[in-house]
Design an enzyme around this catalytic site. Structure first.
Site, mmCIF file in Angstrom:
data_model
loop_
_atom_site.group_PDB
_atom_site.id
_atom_site.type_symbol
_atom_site.label_atom_id
_atom_site.label_comp_id
_atom_site.label_asym_id
_atom_site.label_seq_id
_atom_site.Cartn_x
_atom_site.Cartn_y
_atom_site.Cartn_z
ATOM 1 N N TYR A 133 0.836 -1.200 0.000
ATOM 2 C CA TYR A 133 0.000 0.000 0.000
ATOM 3 C C TYR A 133 0.874 1.253 0.000
ATOM 4 C CZ TYR A 133 -3.481 3.362 1.719
ATOM 5 O OH TYR A 133 -4.304 4.446 1.875
ATOM 6 N N ASP A 265 0.887 -5.866 16.693
ATOM 7 C CA ASP A 265 0.879 -4.476 17.164
ATOM 8 C C ASP A 265 1.065 -3.507 15.992
ATOM 9 O OD1 ASP A 265 0.390 -4.208 19.852
ATOM 10 O OD2 ASP A 265 2.488 -4.501 20.467
HETATM 11 P P1 GDP Z 1 -2.192 1.409 11.270
HETATM 12 O O1 GDP Z 1 -2.134 2.722 11.993
HETATM 13 O O2 GDP Z 1 -1.866 1.539 9.825
HETATM 14 O O3 GDP Z 1 -1.369 0.351 11.950
HETATM 15 O O4 GDP Z 1 -3.703 0.931 11.237
HETATM 16 P P2 GDP Z 1 -4.849 0.530 12.232
HETATM 17 O O5 GDP Z 1 -5.904 1.560 12.204
HETATM 18 O O6 GDP Z 1 -5.265 -0.829 11.816
HETATM 19 O O7 GDP Z 1 -4.258 0.514 13.732
HETATM 20 C C1 GDP Z 1 -3.562 -0.566 14.165
HETATM 21 C C2 GDP Z 1 -3.214 -0.502 15.648
HETATM 22 O O8 GDP Z 1 -4.360 -0.734 16.452
HETATM 23 C C3 GDP Z 1 -2.234 -1.609 15.959
HETATM 24 O O9 GDP Z 1 -1.409 -1.232 17.018
HETATM 25 C C4 GDP Z 1 -3.159 -2.736 16.370
HETATM 26 O O10 GDP Z 1 -2.509 -3.713 17.186
HETATM 27 C C5 GDP Z 1 -4.200 -1.970 17.162
HETATM 28 N N1 GDP Z 1 -5.491 -2.672 17.230
HETATM 29 C C6 GDP Z 1 -6.089 -3.146 18.354
HETATM 30 N N2 GDP Z 1 -7.237 -3.763 18.075
HETATM 31 C C7 GDP Z 1 -7.415 -3.658 16.723
HETATM 32 C C8 GDP Z 1 -8.443 -4.101 15.841
HETATM 33 O O11 GDP Z 1 -9.436 -4.707 16.212
HETATM 34 N N3 GDP Z 1 -8.283 -3.791 14.516
HETATM 35 C C9 GDP Z 1 -7.206 -3.089 14.054
HETATM 36 N N4 GDP Z 1 -7.110 -2.807 12.748
HETATM 37 N N5 GDP Z 1 -6.190 -2.697 14.875
HETATM 38 C C10 GDP Z 1 -6.307 -2.963 16.183
#
Ligand code: GDP
Length: 309
Positions: A133, A265
């Site tokens: 991405y 994470d």
């Molecule tokens: P990122 O900022 O691109 O990593 O996108 P996300 O919006 O998916 O955020 C991810 C972060 O939230 C990571 O640290 C995940 O471990 C945490 N997280 C906790 N629970 C969830 C969940 O149910 N869905 C997602 N997408 N992330 C989660």
């Protein structure tokens, strides 16, 4: 009156451009991956009038949270490369002078000196979890710079941090963290089961409300004209655990909250520097996270049957 074409027009950000100036294009109307569908899209009424849009706000993208990015790398690469390449090239071909393209803070290198600033996008490989991405979005930055240089067009990109708000995709496996947590909390509350959180809850993110993103982008469209993108950010970090706390409170969830260490994470943190937008708009008031989450959750609860999930 200038008519602005908004791609991804009913998505998380695109839906926030409202009013008679905007045409909110949806994926059902046009497959942006297909360049031959662009002719019909870029003539407003019919081909004889040769009328085109006054500007383009390009929000359409194949997006997902950590899960979606890891599970569908091929699709995320192909769809985004095609969509961005086609939209930007067609805008040029049809004489559109102003365009704003959406990037994301995940375009930045994984190993880079914090805070993230607009000049650091290409300084090293992105995090492995969303590299497909990220590279596709980096190419949009390359394309825009090239078009500015060769054609002198006022095209530019914005780099928002983690966006949340109404009209999001509340898919539990592939959505972003805020909508996923809201949906999971809803199910846990309704079924008296524990709320499962991915990872340790320690990672830090900077959240920005979709309405704020739209307001800032409206300003960028007419007033910003630099080669480098501009970061849209509150520059306020908050841990996932704190976000969980607010969602649990607002949704009145009384059950158990479990952190699942077997789930990823992702990146630990990606703090951004919002000096540039602050310099241009020193009085802009960002919506506090609590208020934005409250509005989002109220909307989610009253539209549960019809939302994307
Ligand atoms: P990122 O900022 O691109 O990593 O996108 P996300 O919006 O998916 O955020 C991810 C972060 O939230 C990571 O640290 C995940 O471990 C945490 N997280 C906790 N629970 C969830 C969940 O149910 N869905 C997602 N997408 N992330 C989660």
């Amino acid at each position: 009156m200038r008519k602005i074409l908004v791609t991804g027009g009913n998505g998380l950000v695109g839906s926030q451009f409202v009013g008679e100036n905007y045409y909110n294009l949806t994926s059902k109307e046009c497959d942006l991956k297909n360049i031959s569908q662009m002719d019909d899209l870029f003539y407003i009424n019919d081909k004889n009038t040769f009328q085109t849009w006054g500007a383009v706000i390009h929000c359409a993208a194949k997006v997902g949270g950590l899960g979606g990015n890891m599970n569908y790398k091929g699709e995320f690469f192909y769809d985004n490369i095609m969509i961005n390449t086609n939209v930007i090239e067609s805008a040029r071909k049809y004489g559109i002078e102003h365009l704003v393209c959406f990037l994301s803070t995940c375009v930045f290198p994984d190993n880079v000196e914090y805070p993230l600033t607009e000049d650091k996008i290409h300084l090293g490989p992105p995090h492995f979890s969303n590299d497909a991405y990220a590279y596709s979005k980096r190419m949009a930055d390359v394309q825009i710079r090239a078009y500015r240089e060769q054609y002198g067009l006022n095209y530019k990109s914005v780099i928002p941090t983690n966006i949340y708000g109404i009209n999001d995709n509340f898919d539990i496996e592939n959505g972003h963290v805020v909508p996923s947590l809201i949906h999971k909390c809803y199910i846990a509350r309704e079924t008296n089961t524990p709320l499962m959180i991915w990872g340790s809850g320690k990672p830090l993110r900077e959240f920005i409300y979709n309405k704020d993103v739209a307001k800032l982008t409206e300003w960028v469209l007419d007033n910003y004209n630099e080669d480098e993108p501009i970061i849209l950010s509150t520059s306020e970090e908050i841990s996932i655990k704190e976000v969980v706390g607010v969602i649990v409170e607002l949704m009145d969830f009384k059950g158990e909250v479990i952190y699942d260490k077997n789930k990823p994470d992702g990146q630990f943190r990606k703090p951004s520097d919002n000096s540039k937008i602050k310099h241009y708009l020193p009085n802009f008031k960002f919506t506090p996270l609590y208020d934005g989450l409250k509005e989002t959750i109220e909307w989610f609860e009253s539209n549960y049957d019809n939302i994307r999930k």
